[in-house]
Design a protein around this motif. Structure first.
Motif, short mmCIF file in Angstrom:
data_model
loop_
_atom_site.label_atom_id
_atom_site.label_comp_id
_atom_site.label_asym_id
_atom_site.label_seq_id
_atom_site.Cartn_x
_atom_site.Cartn_y
_atom_site.Cartn_z
N LYS A 29 47.71 5.11 36.48
CA LYS A 29 47.61 3.84 35.77
C LYS A 29 46.64 2.87 36.44
O LYS A 29 46.20 1.90 35.81
N ASN A 30 46.34 3.11 37.72
CA ASN A 30 45.51 2.18 38.48
C ASN A 30 44.42 2.92 39.27
O ASN A 30 44.33 2.81 40.49
N ARG A 247 45.14 -6.07 34.95
CA ARG A 247 45.53 -7.06 33.95
C ARG A 247 46.84 -6.70 33.25
O ARG A 247 47.50 -7.56 32.67
N GLU A 248 47.19 -5.42 33.30
CA GLU A 248 48.40 -4.98 32.61
C GLU A 248 49.66 -5.17 33.45
O GLU A 248 50.77 -4.95 32.97
N GLY A 252 56.02 -10.52 36.83
CA GLY A 252 56.99 -10.25 37.88
C GLY A 252 56.38 -9.47 39.04
O GLY A 252 56.65 -9.76 40.21
N ILE A 253 55.57 -8.49 38.70
CA ILE A 253 54.91 -7.70 39.74
C ILE A 253 53.92 -8.56 40.52
O ILE A 253 53.87 -8.52 41.76
N ARG A 254 53.16 -9.37 39.82
CA ARG A 254 52.20 -10.26 40.50
C ARG A 254 52.93 -11.23 41.43
O ARG A 254 52.46 -11.52 42.54
#
Length: 276
Positions: A29-30, A247-248, A252-254
């Motif tokens: 995903k990254n 960007r996805e 909460g993760i940020r």
């Protein structure tokens, strides 16, 4: 070809499956952070149920694993730019796949881990050229003799997610011995604060593994310098610093990434040993 895990579920060695899962799932995903094709392939060929790990650690856990791999890779690349024929020793190698992404065609690489972990590793990742696996404990200093070390070429020790499982006194003695035997060498590893280690222990226990308690933490890197006059702190870096955001990612993760860096819960420690 399916290969079933033969590691005991209640051991420190079995924790090598956690970063494998994290690197495989999160790098898909990254890829701008890490593109771990080997980990993805191993997961496909490994007859192991990762659902419990995925449920416990979630997306943020996977991101933490690829960030760790990326930061270590960046450090290796900087080191071998200065020392293109360097020796790199991967302490607690597990199922790490870093070599395939950083190899410049000249470095010498060693994978150090316990005998059962090395045997498990070699089922999936046979030693390529200029790679040597050392099936010994970190604390069995006979492994020093297994490493070809030329001071002019430089030596870098890396370790990902390993030192947590040992007591401070154990690490103090082996760090002192390494500093004496490998003058001018450098050591780069991840660490957590005391509070973060407590939280990590709760998460690992949720996976059912009661035999992998964590002990070692770093609140102040200057404390490690006091272990020996031959050990010097180069840096103590924020865990997520310099990592490109996707960007996805959820808010909460940020937030967890910013909070972790602000509270200094996770970090990278860079040490250098004195020249003789």
């Amino acid at each position: 070809m399916n290969k079933k895990s033969e590691l005991g579920s209640q051991t420190v060695q079995s924790t090598m499956l956690l970063p494998l899962w994290g690197r495989a799932t999160a790098s898909e995903k990254n890829p701008e952070i890490l593109n771990d094709k080997e980990a993805i392939e191993i997961i496909k060929n490994c007859n192991y149920d990762f659902s419990s790990i995925a449920k416990t650690f979630g997306e943020f856990g996977g991101i933490c694993y690829i960030v760790r791999a990326r930061r270590i890779e960046d450090t290796i690349r900087k080191f071998i730019q200065k020392h293109p024929c360097a020796t790199v020793v991967n302490i607690g190698a597990g199922l790490d796949t870093t070599f395939s992404r950083v190899d410049n065609g000249r470095i010498r690489w060693y994978n150090l881990d316990l005998p059962d972990a090395i045997a498990f590793r070699q089922k999936f990742i046979p030693d390529p050229s200029r790679n040597t696996s050392i099936a010994k404990s970190l604390f069995d200093i006979s492994w020093f003799d297994d490493v070809a070390f030329h001071p002019k070429d430089g030596i870098l020790f890396i370790s990902a997610g390993v030192f947590y499982y040992f007591k401070e006194e154990q690490l103090k003695e082996i760090f002192k011995a390494m500093a004496h035997r490998f003058p001018g060498g450098e050591l780069y590893f991840d660490a957590e604060s005391r509070q973060a280690v407590k939280k990590s222990n709760r998460m690992v226990q949720k996976t059912g593994n009661k035999g992998a308690m964590m002990y070692f933490y770093v609140n102040n890197v200057k404390d490690i310098e006091e272990w020996s006059p031959n050990i010097h702190a180069v840096a103590c870096e924020k865990y997520f610093e310099g990592i490109p955001a996707n960007r996805e990612w959820s808010s909460g993760i940020r937030f967890m990434m910013r909070a972790s860096d602000w509270l200094k819960m996770m970090k990278f420690v860079h040490l250098r040993f004195s020249d003789k």
